[in-house]
Structure formats: C-alpha cells, structure tokens
Design a protein around this motif. Structure first.
Motif, PDB file in Angstrom:
ATOM      1  N   GLU A  57      -4.390  -4.932   8.870  1.00  9.17           N
ATOM      2  CA  GLU A  57      -4.046  -6.028   7.961  1.00  9.17           C
ATOM      3  C   GLU A  57      -3.356  -5.521   6.690  1.00  9.17           C
ATOM      4  OE1 GLU A  57      -7.820  -7.843   7.336  1.00  9.17           O
ATOM      5  OE2 GLU A  57      -7.757  -9.025   9.185  1.00  9.17           O
ATOM      6  N   VAL A  58      -3.677  -4.286   6.285  1.00  7.17           N
ATOM      7  CA  VAL A  58      -3.120  -3.782   5.022  1.00  7.17           C
ATOM      8  C   VAL A  58      -1.920  -2.863   5.213  1.00  7.17           C
ATOM      9  CG1 VAL A  58      -5.393  -3.955   3.941  1.00  7.17           C
ATOM     10  CG2 VAL A  58      -4.631  -1.757   4.820  1.00  7.17           C
ATOM     11  N   THR A  59      -1.820  -2.189   6.357  1.00  7.88           N
ATOM     12  CA  THR A  59      -0.738  -1.208   6.505  1.00  7.88           C
ATOM     13  C   THR A  59       0.666  -1.817   6.505  1.00  7.88           C
ATOM     14  OG1 THR A  59      -1.237  -1.170   8.898  1.00  7.88           O
ATOM     15  CG2 THR A  59      -2.079   0.648   7.537  1.00  7.88           C
ATOM     16  N   PRO A  60       0.885  -3.028   7.016  1.00  4.72           N
ATOM     17  CA  PRO A  60       2.250  -3.566   6.906  1.00  4.72           C
ATOM     18  C   PRO A  60       2.728  -3.673   5.463  1.00  4.72           C
ATOM     19  CG  PRO A  60       1.018  -4.803   8.540  1.00  4.72           C
ATOM     20  CD  PRO A  60       0.032  -3.902   7.852  1.00  4.72           C
ATOM     21  N   VAL A  61       1.835  -4.065   4.568  1.00  5.17           N
ATOM     22  CA  VAL A  61       2.187  -4.161   3.149  1.00  5.17           C
ATOM     23  C   VAL A  61       2.407  -2.766   2.580  1.00  5.17           C
ATOM     24  CG1 VAL A  61       1.422  -4.940   0.871  1.00  5.17           C
ATOM     25  CG2 VAL A  61       0.879  -6.292   2.914  1.00  5.17           C
ATOM     26  N   LEU A  62       1.514  -1.850   2.922  1.00  3.90           N
ATOM     27  CA  LEU A  62       1.607  -0.488   2.401  1.00  3.90           C
ATOM     28  C   LEU A  62       2.907   0.183   2.833  1.00  3.90           C
ATOM     29  CD1 LEU A  62       0.077   1.845   0.902  1.00  3.90           C
ATOM     30  CD2 LEU A  62      -0.742   2.547   3.172  1.00  3.90           C
ATOM     31  N   PHE A  63       3.235   0.088   4.134  1.00  5.40           N
ATOM     32  CA  PHE A  63       4.409   0.791   4.639  1.00  5.40           C
ATOM     33  C   PHE A  63       5.718   0.086   4.296  1.00  5.40           C
ATOM     34  CE2 PHE A  63       1.278   2.370   8.005  1.00  5.40           C
ATOM     35  CZ  PHE A  63       0.978   3.498   7.258  1.00  5.40           C
ATOM     36  N   GLU A  81      -4.185   1.573  -4.632  1.00  3.62           N
ATOM     37  CA  GLU A  81      -5.573   1.114  -4.576  1.00  3.62           C
ATOM     38  C   GLU A  81      -5.638  -0.391  -4.347  1.00  3.62           C
ATOM     39  OE1 GLU A  81      -7.910   4.398  -7.397  1.00  3.62           O
ATOM     40  OE2 GLU A  81      -7.425   2.407  -8.189  1.00  3.62           O
ATOM     41  N   ASN A  82      -4.786  -1.137  -5.012  1.00  4.57           N
ATOM     42  CA  ASN A  82      -4.803  -2.595  -4.862  1.00  4.57           C
ATOM     43  C   ASN A  82      -4.434  -3.020  -3.445  1.00  4.57           C
ATOM     44  OD1 ASN A  82      -5.592  -3.131  -7.491  1.00  4.57           O
ATOM     45  ND2 ASN A  82      -3.486  -3.203  -8.258  1.00  4.57           N
ATOM     46  N   ILE A  83      -3.544  -2.280  -2.813  1.00  2.00           N
ATOM     47  CA  ILE A  83      -3.123  -2.628  -1.456  1.00  2.00           C
ATOM     48  C   ILE A  83      -4.210  -2.321  -0.439  1.00  2.00           C
ATOM     49  CG2 ILE A  83      -1.483  -2.103   0.393  1.00  2.00           C
ATOM     50  CD1 ILE A  83       0.611  -1.561  -1.782  1.00  2.00           C
TER      51      ILE A  83
END
Length: 261
Positions: A57-63, A81-83
C-alpha cells in the motif's frame, strides 16, 4: 526428523511434501509488489514486523517519489517517515532504507549487487532479505527463513534447530539447490494460509499425512476450513500462465486476481 526416520527417509518425505505443496499452491510467488531489484530490496526491508499487503500500500507512493537509490539516498528523513509510517517501526526502517540507498550509491553505483556477501553488508539487510532479493530479482536459488518457514521446518520434522542460519543450512541439505526458492515460497504460503502459529488448520492440510505434528491444530474439516486462508479460485491455471509470461503482481491485481491472503 521423526524418532524412527532415517536420513534417507527424511529426505524423501521432505521432497514429497514440497511436491504436494507446489501442486496445492501453483501461484506461490513472493507477495511483495516490485518492478526491479531496488524496489524488491526496499520493500523486503519494509516488510519486517508487518504484512506484505501493508507494504504494497505504501511502496507505490514511495517509489513514485524516490524511484532509485540515488533519489532515496538524498531524501529527507521526515518525508520518508511520513510515507512508510503505516508499516510500523517507521523510524528504524527509514534509517535502514536511506542507509542502504546511500551504500548502494557509494559502493555499487546505485545498483543492487547480485551477490549474497555484498547484500548482507548493506544497512538493514540480513541473509533472509538477501535471499529474497537474489531469487526474486536475479533468479538465484536460496532459502528464506522467516518466522513461517522456521515454524514449519520444525513442525514438519525437517530440523529441530532454532537459529535461522542453522535452519537454512539444515533444510538446504534435504533439497536440490534448484528447489530452494520454490520450497521457501511453498512453506511461507502454507504457514500463512493453513499451518498457522496458534491454531493450524490440520483438517484441511494437504500434507497432514506426512506431518509428524498432525493433530496439534483443528482436525475437524469443517472447523479447519473456517481457519484456512487459501485461494482455490477458478482460473488458477490461467494465473500460472500469466506469471510465466512475466506479468507483474500489480498487473495481475489489475486483471482481478487476489494474490494476498
């Protein structure tokens, strides 16, 4: 090994178990979404003490924001950290992924190395993470000893050892090297779906007849079925074909396949 089992008998039983699990879980692949070695490395570090679903759920935003080691190495700590906060232990994980990104840039030109001895020198990367990356990104066979693998290796009588590295070597000796990665995936899938830590669903287990721990969990098939978390949906042969054709997990989800328990 069971009390009266010979080393040869153990090897044969272990390999039969793996064959049965491979038929039962034809879709058994790493459950983290990734497009390249860097994404798999970071996602695997983030997966500690959380679910692959949460990481995905978070890696698409991170990458999208930090697509490679160079970008992530220069990221602000607070932004990362927020991501990744939803994955838990986000401060320690941020330090690890920023540190490993910087190390990749400094030591390997920003590329993920394809050798175990290089991977384990990166911040936050141990043998388990390294073996996941080596297999998933480079096709190098390896045994990945996470909590599920270790639990099942002991329940199935493959070993009575607790140390992950010793478990890795003991189990590896029972199988050809080419089978190591598939074995890892099969045991992890089975541990997540049927052979649970607290209450195994023994009554629906496809390898119960070969398991020396049979009966420690729910034996009634109806009650066990309520505990199981496995996919036997129509179309699994088509799913296998899509995987062999190189479809990514994100593409498969977009096509409607449910890949995570």
């Amino acid at each position: 090994m069971t009390r009266e089992e010979t080393p040869l008998g153990l090897t044969r039983r272990a390999r039969k178990i793996n064959r049965i699990l491979a038929e039962f879980y034809p879709y058994a692949v790493p459950e983290l979404d990734f497009e390249n070695a860097f994404e798999l490395l970071v996602a695997t570090v983030l997966s500690a003490q959380t679910t692959d679903v949460r990481v995905n759920e978070v890696t698409p935003v991170l990458f999208a924001r930090y697509p490679d080691a160079h970008a992530l190495a220069d990221a602000r700590v607070e932004d990362v950290e927020n991501i990744i906060r939803p994955t838990g232990f986000f401060r320690a994980k941020t330090a690890s992924i920023l540190g490993l990104s910087a190390a990749l840039v400094e030591r390997h030109g920003g590329e993920v190395p394809a050798r175990l001895k290089d991977l384990v020198l990166l911040p936050g990367v141990g043998r388990k993470t390294a073996n996941v990356v080596l297999h998933g990104a480079f096709g190098v066979p390896g045994i990945t000893v996470d909590t599920h693998f270790g639990r099942l290796a002991r329940r199935l009588g493959f070993t009575d050892l607790e140390d992950p590295v010793k478990v890795e070597h003991a189990v590896a000796a029972l199988f050809p090297r080419k089978d190591w990665s598939v074995l890892s995936q099969n045991l992890v899938f089975h541990g997540r779906r049927i052979c649970h830590a607290r209450r195994p669903a023994c009554g629906i287990c496809p390898i119960a007849a070969l398991c020396p721990s049979r009966g420690i969990g729910e034996m009634d098939p109806v009650a066990a079925a309520a505990l199981g978390k496995y996919e036997l949906a129509p179309g699994r042969e088509e799913l296998r074909e899509h995987m062999l054709a190189g479809k990514t997990r994100r593409e498969l989800r977009a096509m409607g396949y449910a890949l995570n328990a």
